[in-house]
Enzyme design. Structure first.
Site, PDB file in Angstrom:
ATOM      1  N   ASP A  94       0.818  -1.213   0.000  1.00  0.00           N
ATOM      2  CA  ASP A  94       0.000   0.000   0.000  1.00  0.00           C
ATOM      3  C   ASP A  94       0.853   1.264   0.000  1.00  0.00           C
ATOM      4  O   ASP A  94       2.009   1.269   0.451  1.00  0.00           O
ATOM      5  CB  ASP A  94      -0.971  -0.003   1.184  1.00  0.00           C
ATOM      6  CG  ASP A  94      -0.294  -0.146   2.533  1.00  0.00           C
ATOM      7  OD1 ASP A  94       0.747  -0.835   2.616  1.00  0.00           O
ATOM      8  OD2 ASP A  94      -0.799   0.419   3.531  1.00  0.00           O
ATOM      9  N   ASP A 126       8.729   4.608  -1.224  1.00  0.00           N
ATOM     10  CA  ASP A 126       8.013   4.045  -0.067  1.00  0.00           C
ATOM     11  C   ASP A 126       6.879   3.135  -0.532  1.00  0.00           C
ATOM     12  O   ASP A 126       5.753   3.580  -0.667  1.00  0.00           O
ATOM     13  CB  ASP A 126       7.469   5.201   0.770  1.00  0.00           C
ATOM     14  CG  ASP A 126       6.784   4.739   2.041  1.00  0.00           C
ATOM     15  OD1 ASP A 126       7.001   3.586   2.462  1.00  0.00           O
ATOM     16  OD2 ASP A 126       6.014   5.538   2.622  1.00  0.00           O
ATOM     17  N   GLU A 160       0.186  -1.350   5.798  1.00  0.00           N
ATOM     18  CA  GLU A 160       1.256  -0.747   6.592  1.00  0.00           C
ATOM     19  C   GLU A 160       1.028   0.733   6.798  1.00  0.00           C
ATOM     20  O   GLU A 160       1.273   1.270   7.886  1.00  0.00           O
ATOM     21  CB  GLU A 160       2.609  -0.973   5.904  1.00  0.00           C
ATOM     22  CG  GLU A 160       3.822  -0.623   6.777  1.00  0.00           C
ATOM     23  CD  GLU A 160       4.210   0.854   6.756  1.00  0.00           C
ATOM     24  OE1 GLU A 160       4.983   1.286   7.626  1.00  0.00           O
ATOM     25  OE2 GLU A 160       3.732   1.602   5.853  1.00  0.00           O
TER      26      GLU A 160
END
EC number: 3.5.1.14
Length: 418
Positions: A94, A126, A160
């Site tokens: 995610d 990320d 997360e």
């Protein structure tokens, strides 16, 4: 013979690269193209992509759902000795939202700016980069006929970015599925580094989220009323910002310290009189009975949580003031840098001529759930000479940095799987 390919953004913007590297980058872009933005994600396009990648490499894959709609992709590279503790290479699928109006390109186009050799996409730092670097490193090692002694699990987990709960890593580590993995050491995400040195994280600051509420005298908005809720909450706010300033000064006065080494606090919400939480109806000429502030504290392992707890209780010690914790941790969990697995990991970086700092991750990652189970885990994203752009507009990763990271992981995986 190596095939060279020329491809361009414009007729005047040409870059020549190896065909093999082009294929690697195109796979990375394909993963970045998949929209996995929080909240309410459809993870299954990413799951399908990762399963195909596993098949391409010649690895087994499994999908585990602790909570329906929140799949974990677990890719297995079988080792020579299944009795040994395994290695987990973790990443999350995610990503956080991206406002297209603030980007120079579509956040999910994975635009390749060949002038600067950067790929712009949400998740490029990320942390879709790391997940794909794991797989590309294993692809190269298999091509070299390398077989690990220990079994390797490459895990792609959900949720997360919203705390790892609700079907995320927090739930996976509590399940029988995780116990069967028999994990002895793991890697998870780190941060980019603007300079030559890479960042290696052995722990992270814990989050303490709280709400301080004050109740006080009420009355007409034209009067000088004593002991109002807003007066009380203002005194709390002053103390919060005084503490915040002291921690900023600590960083400024000690160049060897970084954000993860101090306690941070940010005021994240303010309410008074006109919200459902406060139980009152807003009216401009009425002094409200209640007022509250919400705050986010991140406590470094270098400071006892009890000490911060006592500090917050002092802020809320005035009559009519109380505190309610939304989230809080009772203890820190850190990975011992003298652990045998960690030493092997660090030595593998040194042998690859990688210079690095060791420190405390300033925010939260899924690594904390494994550390709580006494599993040594290191946070590491091989991105140096790169500005930290996670959650920022125009997040990007340089192609050369990405490719070098794959080579670094090849060396790391060879070492930690012995």
């Amino acid at each position: 013979m190596i095939t060279l390919c020329a491809f361009a953004n414009t007729a005047d913007d040409i870059k020549v690269i190896k065909q093999q590297d082009r294929e690697v980058i195109e796979r990375f872009k394909s993963y970045l193209n998949i929209n996995t933005v929080q909240p309410n994600i459809d993870y299954y396009p990413a799951v399908d992509f990762l399963k195909k990648e596993a098949k391409r490499i010649g690895l087994e894959s499994d999908v585990v759902e602790i909570v329906k709609g929140r799949p974990h992709v677990i890719i297995k590279w079988k080792g020579r000795d299944p009795s040994k503790k395994t290695v987990m290479l973790n990443s999350h699928m995610d990503v956080v939202p991206a406002d297209p109006a603030k980007w120079n390109s579509d956040p999910f186009e994975a635009f390749w700016d060949l002038t600067n050799n950067n790929i712009y996409a949400r998740g490029s730092q990320d942390m879709k980069c790391v997940g794909m670097q794991y797989l590309e490193a294993i692809t190269n090692l298999k091509a070299q006929n390398f077989v690990p002694e220990r079994t390797v699990y490459v895990t792609f987990v959900p949720e997360e970015e919203v705390g790892g709960h609700g079907g995320g890593m927090n739930d996976l580590v509590k399940s029988p599925h995780f116990d069967k993995l028999n994990v002895g050491f793991g890697l998870d995400e780190g941060l980019a580094s603007p300079d030559e040195k890479f960042e290696v994280y052995y722990g992270e600051r814990v989050a303490m989220w709280g709400i301080i509420e004050a109740t006080g005298a009420v009355g007409h908005g034209s009067a000088f009323i004593k002991n109002t809720a807003t007066e009380k909450i203002n005194r709390v706010i002053q103390q919060i910002f005084n503490f915040r300033s002291s921690q900023e000064q600590e960083l400024a006065l000690r160049p060897n310290k970084r954000t993860g080494d101090v306690v941070s606090i940010n005021l994240t919400s303010m309410k008074a009189g006109h919200t459902k939480d406060c139980g009152e109806t807003y009216q401009m000429n009425v002094v409200p009975r209640t007022a509250q502030v919400g705050f986010d504290i991140r406590v470094t392992p270098h400071v006892p949580i009890k000490q911060v707890d006592e500090q917050v209780n002092k802020w809320a010690s005035e009559e009519g003031v109380s505190i309610r914790w939304v989230q809080r941790s009772e203890e820190h969990h850190v990975t011992d840098l003298n652990d045998e697995h960690v030493k092997v990991f660090l030595d593998s970086l040194k042998s690859a001529n990688v210079t690095f700092n060791t420190g405390v991750f300033p925010a939260a990652t899924d690594a904390r759930f494994l550390r709580a189970k006494k599993i040594p885990i290191i946070g590491f994203s091989p991105m140096n000479l790169t500005p930290v752009l996670l959650h920022d507009h125009n997040e990007y990763l340089n192609v050369d940095v990405y490719l070098r990271g794959i080579t670094i992981y090849e060396n790391v995986i060879k070492s930690i799987t012995k």
